[in-house]
Design an enzyme around this catalytic site. Structure first.
Site, PDB file in Angstrom:
ATOM      1  N   ASP A  12     -36.044  12.434   7.128  1.00 45.92           N
ATOM      2  CA  ASP A  12     -36.421  12.360   5.785  1.00 45.92           C
ATOM      3  C   ASP A  12     -36.782  10.916   5.351  1.00 45.92           C
ATOM      4  O   ASP A  12     -36.017   9.959   5.300  1.00 45.92           O
ATOM      5  CB  ASP A  12     -35.122  12.725   4.700  1.00 45.92           C
ATOM      6  CG  ASP A  12     -35.310  12.387   3.277  1.00 45.92           C
ATOM      7  OD1 ASP A  12     -36.409  11.872   2.891  1.00 45.92           O
ATOM      8  OD2 ASP A  12     -34.269  12.773   2.565  1.00 45.92           O
ATOM      9  N   ASP A  53     -37.290  17.780   1.492  1.00 48.46           N
ATOM     10  CA  ASP A  53     -37.794  16.323   1.570  1.00 48.46           C
ATOM     11  C   ASP A  53     -37.852  15.900   3.030  1.00 48.46           C
ATOM     12  O   ASP A  53     -38.003  14.596   3.385  1.00 48.46           O
ATOM     13  CB  ASP A  53     -37.029  15.257   0.824  1.00 48.46           C
ATOM     14  CG  ASP A  53     -35.392  15.635   1.091  1.00 48.46           C
ATOM     15  OD1 ASP A  53     -34.982  16.183   2.268  1.00 48.46           O
ATOM     16  OD2 ASP A  53     -34.665  15.010   0.586  1.00 48.46           O
ATOM     17  N   ASP A  54     -37.604  16.684   4.027  1.00 50.34           N
ATOM     18  CA  ASP A  54     -37.790  16.384   5.506  1.00 50.34           C
ATOM     19  C   ASP A  54     -39.270  16.616   6.131  1.00 50.34           C
ATOM     20  O   ASP A  54     -39.906  17.757   5.912  1.00 50.34           O
ATOM     21  CB  ASP A  54     -36.906  17.325   6.245  1.00 50.34           C
ATOM     22  CG  ASP A  54     -35.465  16.825   5.777  1.00 50.34           C
ATOM     23  OD1 ASP A  54     -34.907  15.969   6.246  1.00 50.34           O
ATOM     24  OD2 ASP A  54     -34.680  17.729   5.035  1.00 50.34           O
ATOM     25  N   TYR A  91     -38.812   8.827  -3.371  1.00 51.52           N
ATOM     26  CA  TYR A  91     -37.382   8.577  -3.550  1.00 51.52           C
ATOM     27  C   TYR A  91     -36.688   8.554  -2.123  1.00 51.52           C
ATOM     28  O   TYR A  91     -36.788   9.152  -1.200  1.00 51.52           O
ATOM     29  CB  TYR A  91     -36.841   9.709  -4.308  1.00 51.52           C
ATOM     30  CG  TYR A  91     -35.259   9.502  -4.878  1.00 51.52           C
ATOM     31  CD1 TYR A  91     -35.115   8.036  -5.786  1.00 51.52           C
ATOM     32  CD2 TYR A  91     -34.380   9.755  -4.309  1.00 51.52           C
ATOM     33  CE1 TYR A  91     -33.839   7.692  -6.060  1.00 51.52           C
ATOM     34  CE2 TYR A  91     -32.966   9.438  -4.654  1.00 51.52           C
ATOM     35  CZ  TYR A  91     -32.713   8.455  -5.452  1.00 51.52           C
ATOM     36  OH  TYR A  91     -31.500   8.000  -5.762  1.00 51.52           O
ATOM     37  N   TYR A 229     -22.303   7.680   3.868  1.00 61.73           N
ATOM     38  CA  TYR A 229     -23.230   8.647   3.494  1.00 61.73           C
ATOM     39  C   TYR A 229     -24.684   7.933   3.476  1.00 61.73           C
ATOM     40  O   TYR A 229     -24.780   6.831   2.853  1.00 61.73           O
ATOM     41  CB  TYR A 229     -22.874   9.144   2.173  1.00 61.73           C
ATOM     42  CG  TYR A 229     -24.065   9.990   1.654  1.00 61.73           C
ATOM     43  CD1 TYR A 229     -24.176  11.545   2.027  1.00 61.73           C
ATOM     44  CD2 TYR A 229     -24.840   9.703   0.705  1.00 61.73           C
ATOM     45  CE1 TYR A 229     -25.374  12.054   1.844  1.00 61.73           C
ATOM     46  CE2 TYR A 229     -26.001  10.526   0.403  1.00 61.73           C
ATOM     47  CZ  TYR A 229     -26.001  11.846   0.849  1.00 61.73           C
ATOM     48  OH  TYR A 229     -26.984  12.644   0.447  1.00 61.73           O
ATOM     49  N   LYS A 232     -28.782  13.173   4.131  1.00 59.36           N
ATOM     50  CA  LYS A 232     -28.523  14.856   4.724  1.00 59.36           C
ATOM     51  C   LYS A 232     -28.947  14.955   6.143  1.00 59.36           C
ATOM     52  O   LYS A 232     -30.227  14.530   6.511  1.00 59.36           O
ATOM     53  CB  LYS A 232     -29.158  15.841   4.066  1.00 59.36           C
ATOM     54  CG  LYS A 232     -28.618  15.977   2.636  1.00 59.36           C
ATOM     55  CD  LYS A 232     -27.449  17.066   2.551  1.00 59.36           C
ATOM     56  CE  LYS A 232     -26.583  17.439   3.760  1.00 59.36           C
ATOM     57  NZ  LYS A 232     -25.812  16.600   4.055  1.00 59.36           N
ATOM     58  N   ASP A 233     -28.140  15.199   7.109  1.00 57.64           N
ATOM     59  CA  ASP A 233     -28.760  15.664   8.666  1.00 57.64           C
ATOM     60  C   ASP A 233     -29.255  16.913   8.437  1.00 57.64           C
ATOM     61  O   ASP A 233     -28.631  17.936   9.416  1.00 57.64           O
ATOM     62  CB  ASP A 233     -27.520  15.536   9.266  1.00 57.64           C
ATOM     63  CG  ASP A 233     -25.966  15.739   8.715  1.00 57.64           C
ATOM     64  OD1 ASP A 233     -26.054  16.766   7.970  1.00 57.64           O
ATOM     65  OD2 ASP A 233     -25.044  15.261   9.265  1.00 57.64           O
ATOM     66  N   SER A 243     -39.481  39.362  26.112  1.00 57.36           N
ATOM     67  CA  SER A 243     -39.366  39.575  27.485  1.00 57.36           C
ATOM     68  C   SER A 243     -38.189  38.984  28.201  1.00 57.36           C
ATOM     69  O   SER A 243     -38.112  37.934  28.972  1.00 57.36           O
ATOM     70  CB  SER A 243     -40.506  38.879  28.006  1.00 57.36           C
ATOM     71  OG  SER A 243     -41.783  39.320  27.598  1.00 57.36           O
ATOM     72  N   ASP A 287     -30.467  21.025  -6.847  1.00 59.44           N
ATOM     73  CA  ASP A 287     -30.975  20.360  -5.612  1.00 59.44           C
ATOM     74  C   ASP A 287     -30.905  21.351  -4.447  1.00 59.44           C
ATOM     75  O   ASP A 287     -30.524  20.858  -3.321  1.00 59.44           O
ATOM     76  CB  ASP A 287     -30.358  19.079  -5.071  1.00 59.44           C
ATOM     77  CG  ASP A 287     -30.763  17.705  -5.898  1.00 59.44           C
ATOM     78  OD1 ASP A 287     -31.576  17.953  -6.735  1.00 59.44           O
ATOM     79  OD2 ASP A 287     -30.011  16.820  -5.653  1.00 59.44           O
ATOM     80  N   TYR A 348     -20.215  12.390  -0.989  1.00 59.74           N
ATOM     81  CA  TYR A 348     -19.840  11.257  -1.780  1.00 59.74           C
ATOM     82  C   TYR A 348     -18.437  11.633  -2.402  1.00 59.74           C
ATOM     83  O   TYR A 348     -17.986  12.728  -2.434  1.00 59.74           O
ATOM     84  CB  TYR A 348     -20.758  11.658  -3.216  1.00 59.74           C
ATOM     85  CG  TYR A 348     -22.182  11.508  -3.195  1.00 59.74           C
ATOM     86  CD1 TYR A 348     -22.724  10.536  -4.011  1.00 59.74           C
ATOM     87  CD2 TYR A 348     -23.067  12.099  -2.399  1.00 59.74           C
ATOM     88  CE1 TYR A 348     -24.080  10.292  -4.203  1.00 59.74           C
ATOM     89  CE2 TYR A 348     -24.355  11.914  -2.297  1.00 59.74           C
ATOM     90  CZ  TYR A 348     -25.083  10.930  -3.125  1.00 59.74           C
ATOM     91  OH  TYR A 348     -26.380  10.700  -3.422  1.00 59.74           O
TER      92      TYR A 348
HETATM   93  C1  F6R Z   1     -30.127  14.909  -0.906  1.00 61.10           C
HETATM   94  C2  F6R Z   1     -29.248  15.811  -1.493  1.00 61.10           C
HETATM   95  C3  F6R Z   1     -29.537  15.438  -3.005  1.00 61.10           C
HETATM   96  C4  F6R Z   1     -28.737  14.172  -3.460  1.00 61.10           C
HETATM   97  C5  F6R Z   1     -28.602  13.861  -5.042  1.00 61.10           C
HETATM   98  C6  F6R Z   1     -28.225  12.781  -5.581  1.00 61.10           C
HETATM   99  O1  F6R Z   1     -30.312  15.415   0.346  1.00 61.10           O
HETATM  100  O2  F6R Z   1     -28.720  16.529  -1.158  1.00 61.10           O
HETATM  101  O3  F6R Z   1     -28.556  16.724  -3.689  1.00 61.10           O
HETATM  102  O4  F6R Z   1     -27.633  14.000  -2.802  1.00 61.10           O
HETATM  103  O5  F6R Z   1     -29.869  14.411  -5.586  1.00 61.10           O
HETATM  104  O6  F6R Z   1     -28.993  11.622  -4.947  1.00 61.10           O
HETATM  105  P1  F6R Z   1     -28.979   9.849  -5.186  1.00 61.10           P
HETATM  106  O7  F6R Z   1     -27.606   9.645  -4.737  1.00 61.10           O
HETATM  107  O8  F6R Z   1     -29.807   9.552  -4.273  1.00 61.10           O
HETATM  108  O9  F6R Z   1     -29.276   9.929  -6.655  1.00 61.10           O
HETATM  109 MG    MG Z   2     -33.917  12.894   0.583  1.00 63.83          MG
HETATM  110 MG    MG Z   3     -33.512  16.774   3.220  1.00 63.45          MG
END
Ligand code: F6R
Ligand code: MG
Ligand code: MG
Length: 366
Positions: A12, A53-54, A91, A229, A232-233, A243, A287, A348
């Protein structure tokens, strides 16, 4: 032809808008950069895609796994894309690049990696799965279903080339240990480990008939790499099909059940894993919910013939409908477990601040 290596390396490097998707200019720039390496002959072929976003770099070459030249191509590409992401003020620009300097291998530096080398068969169908808003343990359930569950994969029962079963390399990413377990003999031992998918992850699967590699997944966990943190991984997985390996349809079948994975909103919630077409891989609701895409290719002397967008198919409509129902249901739990992850897995937390504030108000309790 010598062995082909298929490398899927992802990061990402910045979201558009927020963490929901990727900007078209980022993908175009990645293609331009990889085209140069293809014309120079370092890589045979490539495909660039994205999920949420990846940014995902799918590359073929003949340099083997863990090759520093290939990893440097991926790293330099992500660094270049981060510059563009910063210019567009996307972002979280560069959020998965945890180090300033490349040291020979992208593992441990932030990007996720799944790679395998093999001698290309007369016909080599492969599926590449890529997830967003989830974590590497997300592949345990489908890998078990694909390679060990005869109710999913009838080939285990009626195909003589699959009847011996498959071996699973299981890693514990927290304790840096691994063990190989064989299905069907070790099934119950396998399940007691991989059912705990935040700790144990299936790294690779091999055929017990031929010893050939069948599947490999990325197991990088950014929170363990960085100790805090950092994003995301979101994981990737490669599966060889047909086959003597499960059929394409057997490999896709587990995703008709939108099973729960961790990683939704702030990496701190469980939610249903929704199989979607690439065009629909833009997690929007809270999200999420977490998304998975499946691209299919036929390899032809290392050339990536494809992709086919396998979840762009009405037979997955029901899975998406069920995923939406589960999302409605589980969202009503708000900040309560098990929608919210247990304390140890949340990415978080305000717990230390809250405990500090309340420390004088806590009383002994028998
Ligand atoms: C990112 C994800 C989102 C963010 C959330 C808060 O992959 O899972 O849910 O964690 O949008 O993002 P920040 O802390 O960057 O505002
Ligand atoms: Mg991201
Ligand atoms: Mg991602």
């Amino acid at each position: 032809m010598a062995e082909i290596t298929l490398s899927v390396i992802k990061a990402d490097i910045g979201g558009y808008v927020g963490h929901s998707s990727s900007h078209p200019e980022i993908l175009a720039r990645a293609e331009q950069l990889l085209e140069k390496h293809k014309s120079e002959g370092t890589i045979i072929d490539f495909h660039v895609t994205r999920v949420g976003d990846d940014c995902e770099l799918i590359m073929t070459h003949q340099k083997g796994v863990d090759n520093s030249e290939i990893h440097k191509i991926a790293w330099d590409t992500f660094v270049d894309l981060t510059e563009l992401a910063k210019k567009l003020k996307l972002y979280g620009a560069g959020q998965d690049l945890l180090s300033d300097a490349f040291s020979g291998n992208v593992k441990g530096m932030g990007p996720g990696v799944a790679e395998m080398s093999f001698t290309e068969r007369p016909s080599e169908p492969i599926l590449i799965f890529m997830g967003d808003k989830t974590s590497p343990g997300a592949w345990n359930y489908p890998l078990y279903k694909i390679f060990a569950d005869p109710f999913n994969t009838i080939g285990l029962v009626i195909d003589p080339k699959m009847h011996k079963g498959f071996s699973f390399e299981v890693v514990n990413v927290k304790e840096h240990k691994k063990v190989t377990l064989h299905a069907p003999d070790d099934l119950y031992d396998l399940l007691v480990l991989i059912g705990a998918s935040e700790d144990y992850m299936i790294k690779s699967v091999h055929s017990r008939e031929t010893g050939e590699i069948a599947a490999v997944s990325s197991t990088q966990k950014l929170s363990l790499i960085a100790g805090r943190y950092v994003g995301k991984d979101d994981p990737v997985m490669i599966v060889r099909c047909q086959s003597g390996f499960p059929a394409v349809g057997e490999v896709l079948e587990p995703f008709t059940n939108p099973y729960l994975v961790s990683g939704w909103m702030r990496g701190s919630h469980f939610g249903p894993f929704m199989p979607v077409a690439v065009d629909d891989a833009n997690p929007a609701r809270f999200d999420g919910p977490p998304r998975v895409i499946a691209l299919g290719f036929q390899l032809a002397n290392g050339k990536l013939i494809g992709p086919r967008d396998h979840f762009a198919d009405p037979s997955f409509d029901n899975a998406r409908r069920i995923a939406n129902e589960i999302a409605d249901y589980i969202r009503r739990m708000g900040p309560f477990e098990p929608h919210r992850l247990p304390l140890s897995e949340m990415e978080y937390t305000t717990m230390p601040q809250v405990m500090e504030k309340l420390k004088d108000r806590f009383q002994p309790f028998e």
